[in-house]
Scaffold this motif. Structure first.
Motif, mmCIF file in Angstrom:
data_model
loop_
_atom_site.group_PDB
_atom_site.id
_atom_site.type_symbol
_atom_site.label_atom_id
_atom_site.label_comp_id
_atom_site.label_asym_id
_atom_site.label_seq_id
_atom_site.Cartn_x
_atom_site.Cartn_y
_atom_site.Cartn_z
ATOM 1 N N GLN A 1 0.797 -1.186 0.062
ATOM 2 C CA GLN A 1 -0.064 -0.265 -0.004
ATOM 3 C C GLN A 1 0.784 1.201 0.061
ATOM 4 O OE1 GLN A 1 -3.510 -0.612 -0.312
ATOM 5 N NE2 GLN A 1 -3.213 1.375 -0.941
ATOM 6 N N GLN A 2 1.851 1.193 0.926
ATOM 7 C CA GLN A 2 2.943 2.285 0.705
ATOM 8 C C GLN A 2 3.523 2.602 -0.284
ATOM 9 O OE1 GLN A 2 5.527 1.290 4.189
ATOM 10 N NE2 GLN A 2 4.501 2.767 5.453
ATOM 11 N N HIS B 1 2.493 1.613 -3.436
ATOM 12 C CA HIS B 1 1.559 1.924 -4.372
ATOM 13 C C HIS B 1 1.283 3.695 -4.337
ATOM 14 C CE1 HIS B 1 -2.719 1.949 -6.145
ATOM 15 N NE2 HIS B 1 -1.785 1.213 -6.959
ATOM 16 N N ASP B 2 1.023 3.790 -2.837
ATOM 17 C CA ASP B 2 0.575 5.333 -2.694
ATOM 18 C C ASP B 2 1.810 6.205 -2.946
ATOM 19 O OD1 ASP B 2 -1.722 4.522 -1.744
ATOM 20 O OD2 ASP B 2 -1.192 5.001 0.458
ATOM 21 N N ASN C 1 -0.261 7.885 -5.799
ATOM 22 C CA ASN C 1 -0.808 8.964 -5.386
ATOM 23 C C ASN C 1 0.277 10.329 -5.022
ATOM 24 O OD1 ASN C 1 -3.220 7.715 -5.474
ATOM 25 N ND2 ASN C 1 -3.076 6.725 -3.443
ATOM 26 N N SER D 1 1.940 10.533 -2.768
ATOM 27 C CA SER D 1 2.003 10.666 -1.211
ATOM 28 C C SER D 1 3.265 10.692 -0.672
ATOM 29 C CB SER D 1 1.016 10.146 -0.481
ATOM 30 O OG SER D 1 1.079 8.777 -0.835
ATOM 31 N N THR E 1 5.925 9.241 1.792
ATOM 32 C CA THR E 1 5.604 7.682 2.441
ATOM 33 C C THR E 1 6.812 7.851 3.566
ATOM 34 O OG1 THR E 1 5.090 7.167 0.346
ATOM 35 C CG2 THR E 1 5.658 5.372 1.682
ATOM 36 N N THR F 1 4.895 -1.127 -10.463
ATOM 37 C CA THR F 1 4.020 -1.889 -9.316
ATOM 38 C C THR F 1 3.485 -3.054 -9.645
ATOM 39 O OG1 THR F 1 2.267 -0.556 -10.446
ATOM 40 C CG2 THR F 1 3.046 0.879 -8.610
#
Lengths: 417, 68
Positions: free
Chosen positions: B10-11, B13-14, B18, B20, B22, B48
Protein backbone atom coordinates in the motif's frame (compact mmCIF):
# COMPACT_ATOMS: atom_id res chain seq x y z
CA UNK A 1 -0.57 19.35 -56.57
CA UNK A 2 2.89 19.56 -58.13
CA UNK A 3 4.67 16.30 -58.75
CA UNK A 4 7.47 15.36 -56.41
CA UNK A 5 8.54 12.48 -58.64
CA UNK A 6 11.97 13.94 -59.34
CA UNK A 7 12.65 15.60 -56.05
CA UNK A 8 14.43 12.61 -54.52
CA UNK A 9 16.74 12.43 -57.48
CA UNK A 10 17.61 16.08 -57.95
CA UNK A 11 18.99 16.52 -54.49
CA UNK A 12 18.12 14.01 -51.83
CA UNK A 13 18.68 16.36 -48.92
CA UNK A 14 16.54 19.15 -50.29
CA UNK A 15 13.88 16.64 -51.39
CA UNK A 16 13.64 15.27 -47.86
CA UNK A 17 13.60 18.81 -46.48
CA UNK A 18 10.64 19.57 -48.78
CA UNK A 19 8.82 16.47 -47.65
CA UNK A 20 9.53 17.18 -43.98
CA UNK A 21 8.11 20.67 -44.45
CA UNK A 22 4.78 19.09 -45.40
CA UNK A 23 4.46 17.43 -41.96
CA UNK A 24 3.73 20.10 -39.33
CA UNK A 25 3.97 17.72 -36.39
CA UNK A 26 7.67 17.18 -37.06
CA UNK A 27 8.42 20.83 -36.28
CA UNK A 28 8.48 20.52 -32.52
CA UNK A 29 10.72 19.65 -29.65
CA UNK A 30 10.12 16.86 -27.13
CA UNK A 31 11.88 17.14 -23.76
CA UNK A 32 13.79 20.06 -25.26
CA UNK A 33 15.14 18.03 -28.20
CA UNK A 34 13.97 18.13 -31.82
CA UNK A 35 11.36 15.41 -32.34
CA UNK A 36 12.71 12.38 -34.16
CA UNK A 37 9.69 10.29 -35.05
CA UNK A 38 10.62 6.64 -35.62
CA UNK A 39 7.30 4.97 -34.85
CA UNK A 40 5.94 4.94 -38.36
CA UNK A 41 4.96 1.27 -38.29
CA UNK A 42 2.49 2.21 -35.53
CA UNK A 43 1.19 5.23 -37.42
CA UNK A 44 2.68 7.71 -39.85
CA UNK A 45 2.41 11.46 -39.44
CA UNK A 46 0.02 13.42 -41.66
CA UNK A 47 1.03 15.92 -44.32
CA UNK A 48 -0.66 19.33 -44.37
CA UNK A 49 -2.49 18.27 -47.56
CA UNK A 50 -4.34 15.52 -45.65
CA UNK A 51 -5.04 17.78 -42.67
CA UNK A 52 -6.41 20.43 -45.04
CA UNK A 53 -8.61 17.93 -46.90
CA UNK A 54 -10.29 16.84 -43.66
CA UNK A 55 -10.57 20.43 -42.42
CA UNK A 56 -12.01 21.66 -45.73
CA UNK A 57 -14.59 18.91 -45.78
CA UNK A 58 -15.86 19.81 -42.31
CA UNK A 59 -15.58 23.55 -43.02
CA UNK A 60 -17.45 23.59 -46.33
CA UNK A 61 -19.10 20.32 -47.32
CA UNK A 62 -20.14 18.30 -44.26
CA UNK A 63 -23.31 16.27 -44.91
CA UNK A 64 -24.34 12.65 -44.87
CA UNK A 65 -23.64 10.58 -47.98
CA UNK A 66 -25.92 8.65 -50.33
CA UNK A 67 -29.15 9.99 -48.80
CA UNK A 68 -29.77 13.71 -49.11
CA UNK A 69 -30.83 15.46 -52.28
CA UNK A 70 -29.36 18.76 -51.20
CA UNK A 71 -26.17 20.32 -52.47
CA UNK A 72 -23.96 19.55 -49.50
CA UNK A 73 -25.00 15.91 -49.50
CA UNK A 74 -24.17 15.71 -53.17
CA UNK A 75 -20.74 17.25 -52.57
CA UNK A 76 -20.02 14.92 -49.65
CA UNK A 77 -21.13 11.89 -51.67
CA UNK A 78 -19.02 12.94 -54.65
CA UNK A 79 -15.91 13.34 -52.51
CA UNK A 80 -16.52 10.08 -50.65
CA UNK A 81 -16.93 8.15 -53.89
CA UNK A 82 -13.99 9.92 -55.48
CA UNK A 83 -11.90 8.67 -52.57
CA UNK A 84 -13.06 5.13 -53.35
CA UNK A 85 -12.02 5.60 -56.97
CA UNK A 86 -8.62 6.88 -55.86
CA UNK A 87 -8.13 3.73 -53.77
CA UNK A 88 -9.24 1.60 -56.73
CA UNK A 89 -6.67 3.23 -58.99
CA UNK A 90 -3.95 3.22 -56.33
CA UNK A 91 -4.07 -0.55 -55.83
CA UNK A 92 -5.23 -1.23 -59.39
CA UNK A 93 -8.48 -2.94 -58.49
CA UNK A 94 -10.71 -3.86 -61.42
CA UNK A 95 -13.76 -2.02 -60.04
CA UNK A 96 -14.81 0.44 -57.33
CA UNK A 97 -17.24 -2.25 -56.17
CA UNK A 98 -14.20 -4.11 -54.88
CA UNK A 99 -13.23 -1.30 -52.48
CA UNK A 100 -14.99 -1.52 -49.11
CA UNK A 101 -14.32 1.23 -46.58
CA UNK A 102 -13.79 -0.13 -43.07
CA UNK A 103 -12.35 1.22 -39.81
CA UNK A 104 -8.95 -0.22 -40.70
CA UNK A 105 -6.99 -3.38 -41.37
CA UNK A 106 -8.37 -5.09 -38.28
CA UNK A 107 -11.98 -4.55 -39.27
CA UNK A 108 -11.21 -5.57 -42.86
CA UNK A 109 -9.84 -8.91 -41.68
CA UNK A 110 -12.72 -9.38 -39.24
CA UNK A 111 -15.14 -8.73 -42.09
CA UNK A 112 -13.62 -11.55 -44.14
CA UNK A 113 -13.31 -13.86 -41.13
CA UNK A 114 -16.96 -13.39 -40.20
CA UNK A 115 -18.61 -13.04 -43.59
CA UNK A 116 -16.48 -15.28 -45.79
CA UNK A 117 -15.23 -17.57 -43.02
CA UNK A 118 -18.38 -18.22 -41.03
CA UNK A 119 -20.53 -18.82 -44.09
CA UNK A 120 -18.16 -21.36 -45.65
CA UNK A 121 -16.14 -23.11 -42.95
CA UNK A 122 -17.02 -26.37 -41.25
CA UNK A 123 -15.25 -28.82 -38.95
CA UNK A 124 -12.17 -30.29 -40.63
CA UNK A 125 -11.52 -27.17 -42.72
CA UNK A 126 -8.23 -25.36 -42.27
CA UNK A 127 -7.01 -21.75 -42.43
CA UNK A 128 -3.30 -21.09 -42.86
CA UNK A 129 -1.61 -18.10 -41.21
CA UNK A 130 2.05 -17.61 -40.19
CA UNK A 131 4.12 -17.20 -37.03
CA UNK A 132 4.81 -13.56 -37.83
CA UNK A 133 1.18 -12.40 -37.92
CA UNK A 134 -0.07 -9.38 -36.02
CA UNK A 135 -2.80 -10.30 -33.52
CA UNK A 136 -5.30 -8.77 -35.94
CA UNK A 137 -4.57 -11.60 -38.39
CA UNK A 138 -4.68 -14.29 -35.68
CA UNK A 139 -7.57 -13.56 -33.33
CA UNK A 140 -10.32 -13.03 -35.98
CA UNK A 141 -9.48 -16.49 -37.35
CA UNK A 142 -9.46 -18.04 -33.89
CA UNK A 143 -12.94 -16.63 -33.34
CA UNK A 144 -14.11 -18.04 -36.68
CA UNK A 145 -12.53 -21.41 -35.88
CA UNK A 146 -14.33 -21.50 -32.53
CA UNK A 147 -17.60 -20.72 -34.27
CA UNK A 148 -17.24 -23.20 -37.15
CA UNK A 149 -14.99 -26.00 -35.89
CA UNK A 150 -12.30 -25.17 -38.45
CA UNK A 151 -8.61 -25.38 -37.50
CA UNK A 152 -5.78 -22.84 -37.68
CA UNK A 153 -2.46 -23.95 -39.22
CA UNK A 154 0.67 -21.86 -38.77
CA UNK A 155 3.60 -21.51 -41.21
CA UNK A 156 6.83 -21.53 -39.18
CA UNK A 157 9.65 -19.01 -39.71
CA UNK A 158 13.45 -19.13 -39.63
CA UNK A 159 15.59 -17.42 -36.97
CA UNK A 160 16.18 -14.61 -39.48
CA UNK A 161 12.42 -14.06 -39.64
CA UNK A 162 11.62 -15.56 -43.04
CA UNK A 163 8.77 -17.91 -43.88
CA UNK A 164 9.53 -21.60 -44.24
CA UNK A 165 8.10 -22.12 -47.73
CA UNK A 166 8.64 -25.89 -47.68
CA UNK A 167 6.54 -26.09 -44.53
CA UNK A 168 3.91 -23.92 -46.22
CA UNK A 169 3.73 -26.30 -49.18
CA UNK A 170 3.19 -29.19 -46.76
CA UNK A 171 0.48 -27.32 -44.86
CA UNK A 172 -1.51 -26.62 -48.04
CA UNK A 173 -3.94 -29.48 -48.39
CA UNK A 174 -7.37 -30.41 -49.69
CA UNK A 175 -8.71 -29.13 -46.34
CA UNK A 176 -7.26 -25.63 -46.73
CA UNK A 177 -9.99 -23.04 -47.27
CA UNK A 178 -8.01 -19.80 -46.98
CA UNK A 179 -4.46 -18.49 -46.56
CA UNK A 180 -4.28 -15.25 -44.53
CA UNK A 181 -0.80 -13.79 -44.52
CA UNK A 182 0.96 -10.57 -43.65
CA UNK A 183 2.52 -8.86 -46.69
CA UNK A 184 5.21 -7.12 -44.61
CA UNK A 185 5.78 -7.83 -40.91
CA UNK A 186 5.26 -4.95 -38.47
CA UNK A 187 7.62 -6.43 -35.89
CA UNK A 188 10.45 -7.66 -38.12
CA UNK A 189 10.10 -5.78 -41.39
CA UNK A 190 10.15 -9.03 -43.39
CA UNK A 191 8.52 -8.72 -46.81
CA UNK A 192 6.98 -12.08 -47.62
CA UNK A 193 7.19 -13.70 -51.09
CA UNK A 194 3.48 -13.20 -51.57
CA UNK A 195 3.46 -13.88 -55.31
CA UNK A 196 4.79 -17.40 -54.74
CA UNK A 197 2.48 -17.91 -51.77
CA UNK A 198 -0.56 -16.91 -53.85
CA UNK A 199 0.45 -19.05 -56.84
CA UNK A 200 0.86 -22.12 -54.64
CA UNK A 201 -2.50 -21.51 -52.96
CA UNK A 202 -4.33 -20.86 -56.21
CA UNK A 203 -2.94 -24.08 -57.67
CA UNK A 204 -5.18 -25.74 -55.11
CA UNK A 205 -8.07 -23.29 -55.55
CA UNK A 206 -7.40 -21.72 -52.15
CA UNK A 207 -8.04 -17.95 -51.88
CA UNK A 208 -5.49 -15.68 -50.20
CA UNK A 209 -5.98 -12.66 -47.96
CA UNK A 210 -3.02 -10.30 -47.52
CA UNK A 211 -2.64 -8.05 -44.48
CA UNK A 212 -1.15 -5.01 -46.16
CA UNK A 213 -1.11 -2.71 -43.12
CA UNK A 214 2.65 -2.17 -43.31
CA UNK A 215 3.29 -2.81 -47.00
CA UNK A 216 0.92 -0.15 -48.30
CA UNK A 217 3.18 2.81 -47.43
CA UNK A 218 6.41 1.23 -48.59
CA UNK A 219 5.80 -0.41 -51.97
CA UNK A 220 3.44 -0.24 -54.92
CA UNK A 221 0.56 -2.68 -54.46
CA UNK A 222 -1.18 -3.99 -57.57
CA UNK A 223 -3.90 -6.38 -56.47
CA UNK A 224 -4.49 -7.66 -59.99
CA UNK A 225 -0.80 -8.36 -60.59
CA UNK A 226 -0.57 -10.06 -57.19
CA UNK A 227 -3.85 -11.84 -57.94
CA UNK A 228 -4.66 -11.79 -54.21
CA UNK A 229 -8.31 -12.43 -53.34
CA UNK A 230 -8.47 -9.98 -50.42
CA UNK A 231 -6.17 -7.13 -49.42
CA UNK A 232 -6.59 -5.24 -46.14
CA UNK A 233 -4.98 -1.96 -45.10
CA UNK A 234 -5.40 1.14 -42.93
CA UNK A 235 -5.16 4.75 -44.04
CA UNK A 236 -3.27 5.91 -40.97
CA UNK A 237 -0.14 3.91 -41.72
CA UNK A 238 0.07 5.62 -45.12
CA UNK A 239 -0.24 9.30 -44.13
CA UNK A 240 -4.05 9.23 -43.90
CA UNK A 241 -6.42 9.61 -40.93
CA UNK A 242 -7.07 6.99 -38.26
CA UNK A 243 -10.38 5.14 -38.18
CA UNK A 244 -10.58 4.50 -41.92
CA UNK A 245 -9.25 1.58 -43.91
CA UNK A 246 -9.95 -0.60 -46.87
CA UNK A 247 -10.89 -4.13 -47.68
CA UNK A 248 -10.23 -5.01 -51.29
CA UNK A 249 -11.94 -8.21 -52.40
CA UNK A 250 -12.46 -9.77 -55.80
CA UNK A 251 -15.97 -8.84 -56.86
CA UNK A 252 -17.02 -12.44 -57.43
CA UNK A 253 -16.09 -13.34 -53.84
CA UNK A 254 -17.60 -10.22 -52.24
CA UNK A 255 -20.80 -10.71 -54.20
CA UNK A 256 -21.26 -14.20 -52.82
CA UNK A 257 -20.56 -13.18 -49.21
CA UNK A 258 -23.35 -12.33 -46.74
CA UNK A 259 -23.37 -8.86 -45.12
CA UNK A 260 -21.08 -8.39 -42.13
CA UNK A 261 -23.19 -5.82 -40.29
CA UNK A 262 -26.79 -4.73 -40.79
CA UNK A 263 -28.19 -1.22 -40.72
CA UNK A 264 -28.79 1.80 -42.87
CA UNK A 265 -26.84 2.39 -46.07
CA UNK A 266 -26.43 -1.34 -46.81
CA UNK A 267 -30.04 -2.20 -47.74
CA UNK A 268 -32.29 -1.88 -50.75
CA UNK A 269 -35.64 -2.51 -49.05
CA UNK A 270 -36.56 -3.32 -45.47
CA UNK A 271 -39.76 -4.79 -44.10
CA UNK A 272 -40.36 -6.68 -40.87
CA UNK A 273 -40.63 -9.91 -42.85
CA UNK A 274 -37.37 -9.58 -44.75
CA UNK A 275 -34.81 -7.10 -46.01
CA UNK A 276 -33.09 -6.96 -49.34
CA UNK A 277 -29.44 -6.02 -49.25
CA UNK A 278 -27.82 -3.34 -51.34
CA UNK A 279 -25.25 -3.88 -54.08
CA UNK A 280 -21.50 -3.76 -53.61
CA UNK A 281 -19.85 -1.87 -52.07
CA UNK A 282 -22.77 -0.60 -49.95
CA UNK A 283 -23.66 -4.11 -48.81
CA UNK A 284 -20.62 -4.01 -46.50
CA UNK A 285 -20.89 -0.40 -45.36
CA UNK A 286 -23.71 -0.34 -42.81
CA UNK A 287 -24.31 2.98 -41.08
CA UNK A 288 -22.89 6.43 -41.74
CA UNK A 289 -19.27 5.87 -42.74
CA UNK A 290 -16.19 7.86 -41.75
CA UNK A 291 -16.68 10.32 -44.60
CA UNK A 292 -13.96 12.77 -43.60
CA UNK A 293 -11.61 9.83 -43.08
CA UNK A 294 -12.23 8.51 -46.57
CA UNK A 295 -11.64 11.98 -48.02
CA UNK A 296 -8.43 12.23 -45.97
CA UNK A 297 -7.36 8.85 -47.31
CA UNK A 298 -7.99 10.13 -50.83
CA UNK A 299 -5.75 13.12 -50.09
CA UNK A 300 -3.07 10.79 -48.68
CA UNK A 301 -3.19 8.79 -51.90
CA UNK A 302 -2.83 11.99 -53.91
CA UNK A 303 0.16 12.89 -51.75
CA UNK A 304 1.94 9.56 -52.05
CA UNK A 305 1.08 9.25 -55.76
CA UNK A 306 2.89 12.51 -56.43
CA UNK A 307 6.06 10.91 -55.08
CA UNK A 308 7.96 8.19 -56.88
CA UNK A 309 7.87 4.79 -55.19
CA UNK A 310 11.26 3.74 -56.53
CA UNK A 311 12.72 6.92 -55.04
CA UNK A 312 10.85 6.31 -51.76
CA UNK A 313 12.18 2.78 -51.71
CA UNK A 314 15.71 3.92 -52.45
CA UNK A 315 15.60 6.55 -49.71
CA UNK A 316 14.05 4.29 -47.07
CA UNK A 317 16.50 1.48 -47.96
CA UNK A 318 19.40 3.86 -47.55
CA UNK A 319 18.15 4.92 -44.08
CA UNK A 320 17.57 1.29 -43.09
CA UNK A 321 20.99 0.24 -44.36
CA UNK A 322 22.60 3.01 -42.33
CA UNK A 323 20.62 1.96 -39.24
CA UNK A 324 21.75 -1.64 -39.76
CA UNK A 325 25.35 -0.46 -40.09
CA UNK A 326 25.16 1.52 -36.86
CA UNK A 327 23.43 -1.41 -35.14
CA UNK A 328 25.89 -4.03 -36.36
CA UNK A 329 28.76 -2.97 -34.13
CA UNK A 330 26.77 -1.39 -31.31
CA UNK A 331 27.70 -3.03 -27.98
CA UNK A 332 25.20 -5.60 -26.73
CA UNK A 333 22.71 -4.95 -29.54
CA UNK A 334 21.00 -7.79 -31.36
CA UNK A 335 18.89 -7.10 -34.43
CA UNK A 336 15.61 -9.03 -34.40
CA UNK A 337 14.59 -9.76 -37.96
CA UNK A 338 17.31 -10.16 -40.56
CA UNK A 339 15.30 -11.12 -43.61
CA UNK A 340 16.89 -10.37 -46.97
CA UNK A 341 13.83 -8.47 -48.12
CA UNK A 342 12.71 -5.91 -45.51
CA UNK A 343 10.72 -2.72 -45.24
CA UNK A 344 12.47 -0.02 -43.21
CA UNK A 345 12.05 -1.50 -39.74
CA UNK A 346 14.89 -1.99 -37.24
CA UNK A 347 13.74 -4.19 -34.37
CA UNK A 348 16.35 -4.89 -31.71
CA UNK A 349 17.15 -5.79 -28.13
CA UNK A 350 20.02 -4.73 -25.87
CA UNK A 351 21.44 -7.37 -23.58
CA UNK A 352 21.66 -4.90 -20.66
CA UNK A 353 18.34 -3.01 -20.84
CA UNK A 354 14.68 -3.91 -21.13
CA UNK A 355 12.99 -2.44 -24.23
CA UNK A 356 10.66 -0.39 -22.00
CA UNK A 357 13.66 1.30 -20.42
CA UNK A 358 15.15 1.89 -23.87
CA UNK A 359 11.88 3.51 -24.97
CA UNK A 360 11.64 5.79 -21.93
CA UNK A 361 15.25 6.94 -22.14
CA UNK A 362 15.37 7.64 -25.88
CA UNK A 363 12.05 9.52 -25.54
CA UNK A 364 13.92 11.93 -23.27
CA UNK A 365 16.31 12.48 -26.18
CA UNK A 366 13.30 13.38 -28.35
CA UNK A 367 13.28 10.01 -30.16
CA UNK A 368 9.93 8.22 -30.50
CA UNK A 369 10.20 4.46 -30.97
CA UNK A 370 7.85 1.57 -30.20
CA UNK A 371 8.71 -0.93 -27.51
CA UNK A 372 6.81 -4.04 -26.51
CA UNK A 373 5.49 -7.16 -28.20
CA UNK A 374 4.16 -5.26 -31.23
CA UNK A 375 0.84 -7.13 -31.04
CA UNK A 376 2.71 -10.25 -32.13
CA UNK A 377 3.07 -12.31 -28.95
CA UNK A 378 3.41 -15.69 -30.74
CA UNK A 379 6.26 -14.20 -32.77
CA UNK A 380 8.01 -12.95 -29.61
CA UNK A 381 7.69 -16.46 -28.15
CA UNK A 382 9.19 -17.96 -31.31
CA UNK A 383 12.14 -15.58 -31.14
CA UNK A 384 12.50 -16.08 -27.37
CA UNK A 385 12.28 -12.36 -26.53
CA UNK A 386 9.67 -10.79 -24.24
CA UNK A 387 9.65 -7.62 -26.29
CA UNK A 388 11.78 -5.59 -28.68
CA UNK A 389 12.57 -1.96 -29.33
CA UNK A 390 11.56 -0.96 -32.84
CA UNK A 391 12.58 1.98 -34.95
CA UNK A 392 10.47 2.18 -38.09
CA UNK A 393 11.32 4.71 -40.78
CA UNK A 394 9.27 6.64 -43.28
CA UNK A 395 9.82 8.98 -46.20
CA UNK A 396 10.68 11.94 -43.95
CA UNK A 397 13.35 10.21 -41.88
CA UNK A 398 17.03 10.86 -42.42
CA UNK A 399 20.43 9.47 -41.52
CA UNK A 400 20.56 12.18 -38.84
CA UNK A 401 17.44 10.60 -37.28
CA UNK A 402 19.32 7.30 -37.09
CA UNK A 403 22.21 9.11 -35.40
CA UNK A 404 19.75 10.63 -32.88
CA UNK A 405 18.47 7.13 -32.06
CA UNK A 406 21.98 5.90 -31.38
CA UNK A 407 22.78 8.98 -29.29
CA UNK A 408 19.71 7.99 -27.26
CA UNK A 409 21.03 4.44 -27.01
CA UNK A 410 24.33 5.84 -25.70
CA UNK A 411 22.33 7.27 -22.78
CA UNK A 412 20.77 3.85 -22.21
CA UNK A 413 24.24 2.29 -22.25
CA UNK A 414 25.67 4.83 -19.82
CA UNK A 415 22.90 3.94 -17.34
CA UNK A 416 22.60 0.19 -17.86
CA UNK A 417 25.59 -0.99 -19.90
CA UNK B 1 -2.56 -12.82 6.30
CA UNK B 2 0.54 -11.11 7.61
CA UNK B 3 -0.34 -7.38 7.51
CA UNK B 4 3.28 -6.33 6.93
CA UNK B 5 3.59 -7.10 3.15
CA UNK B 6 0.17 -5.62 2.50
CA UNK B 7 1.15 -2.41 4.28
CA UNK B 8 4.35 -2.23 2.25
CA UNK B 9 2.38 -2.79 -0.95
CA UNK B 10 0.00 0.00 0.00
CA UNK B 11 2.82 2.40 0.88
CA UNK B 12 4.68 1.67 -2.35
CA UNK B 13 1.51 2.00 -4.38
CA UNK B 14 0.61 5.31 -2.72
CA UNK B 15 4.13 6.63 -3.28
CA UNK B 16 3.84 6.11 -7.07
CA UNK B 17 0.13 6.38 -7.81
CA UNK B 18 -0.96 9.05 -5.33
CA UNK B 19 2.46 10.71 -5.04
CA UNK B 20 1.99 10.78 -1.27
CA UNK B 21 4.74 11.26 1.29
CA UNK B 22 5.70 7.81 2.42
CA UNK B 23 7.27 6.89 5.73
CA UNK B 24 8.72 3.48 5.15
CA UNK B 25 10.09 1.52 8.10
CA UNK B 26 13.86 1.66 8.44
CA UNK B 27 14.23 -1.76 6.80
CA UNK B 28 12.29 -0.65 3.75
CA UNK B 29 13.73 2.85 3.37
CA UNK B 30 15.60 1.88 0.21
CA UNK B 31 12.29 1.68 -1.65
CA UNK B 32 12.28 5.48 -1.73
CA UNK B 33 14.87 5.17 -4.50
CA UNK B 34 12.02 4.20 -6.81
CA UNK B 35 9.92 7.27 -6.01
CA UNK B 36 11.24 8.94 -9.16
CA UNK B 37 9.25 6.50 -11.31
CA UNK B 38 6.21 8.72 -10.75
CA UNK B 39 7.85 11.21 -13.11
CA UNK B 40 7.29 8.59 -15.84
CA UNK B 41 3.54 7.89 -15.80
CA UNK B 42 3.81 5.23 -18.51
CA UNK B 43 6.22 3.26 -16.33
CA UNK B 44 4.30 3.29 -13.03
CA UNK B 45 2.61 0.07 -14.07
CA UNK B 46 6.00 -1.59 -14.59
CA UNK B 47 7.15 -0.60 -11.12
CA UNK B 48 3.96 -1.58 -9.31
CA UNK B 49 3.16 -4.85 -11.11
CA UNK B 50 5.48 -7.01 -8.92
CA UNK B 51 3.78 -5.52 -5.84
CA UNK B 52 0.37 -6.30 -7.23
CA UNK B 53 1.59 -9.82 -7.95
CA UNK B 54 2.90 -10.49 -4.43
CA UNK B 55 -0.16 -8.92 -2.87
CA UNK B 56 -2.39 -10.98 -5.10
CA UNK B 57 -0.68 -14.26 -4.30
CA UNK B 58 -0.64 -13.51 -0.57
CA UNK B 59 -4.37 -12.97 -0.79
CA UNK B 60 -4.67 -16.31 -2.53
CA UNK B 61 -6.49 -14.74 -5.48
CA UNK B 62 -7.32 -17.10 -8.33
CA UNK B 63 -7.33 -14.55 -11.14
CA UNK B 64 -4.05 -13.31 -12.63
CA UNK B 65 -2.69 -10.11 -11.08
CA UNK B 66 -3.16 -6.84 -12.95
CA UNK B 67 -2.32 -3.22 -12.22
CA UNK B 68 -5.89 -2.14 -12.96
Amino acid sequence: MSSRADTFNTSETSAIEQIRADFPVLKQTVHGKPLVYLDNAATTQKPQQVIDAVKNYYTHDNANVHRGLHTLSERATDQYEQARNKVRDYINAASSNEIIFTRGTTESINLVAQSFGRSRLKPGDEIIISTMEHHSNIVPWQLTCEQTGATLKVIPISDAGELDLDAYKKLLSKNTRLVALVHASNALGTVNPVTDIIELAHAQDVPVLLDGAQAIAHMPVDVQALDCDFYAFSAHKAFGPTGIGVLYGKEKLLDAMPPYQGGGEMIRTVSFERSEYGQLPNKFEAGTPHIAGAIGLGAAIDYISALDFSAIHQHESSVLEYAHQRAADYPGLKIIGQAKNKISVLSFVLDYAHPHDIGTIVDHEGVAIRVGHHCAMPLMDRLCVPATARASFSIYNTHADVDALFTGLDSVRSLFG
Amino acid sequence: MNPEPHKLYQQFHDMLVNASETNFDTDSQKLVMLAGVKEFPMRVKSATLPWHTINHSLEGAEQPATTE
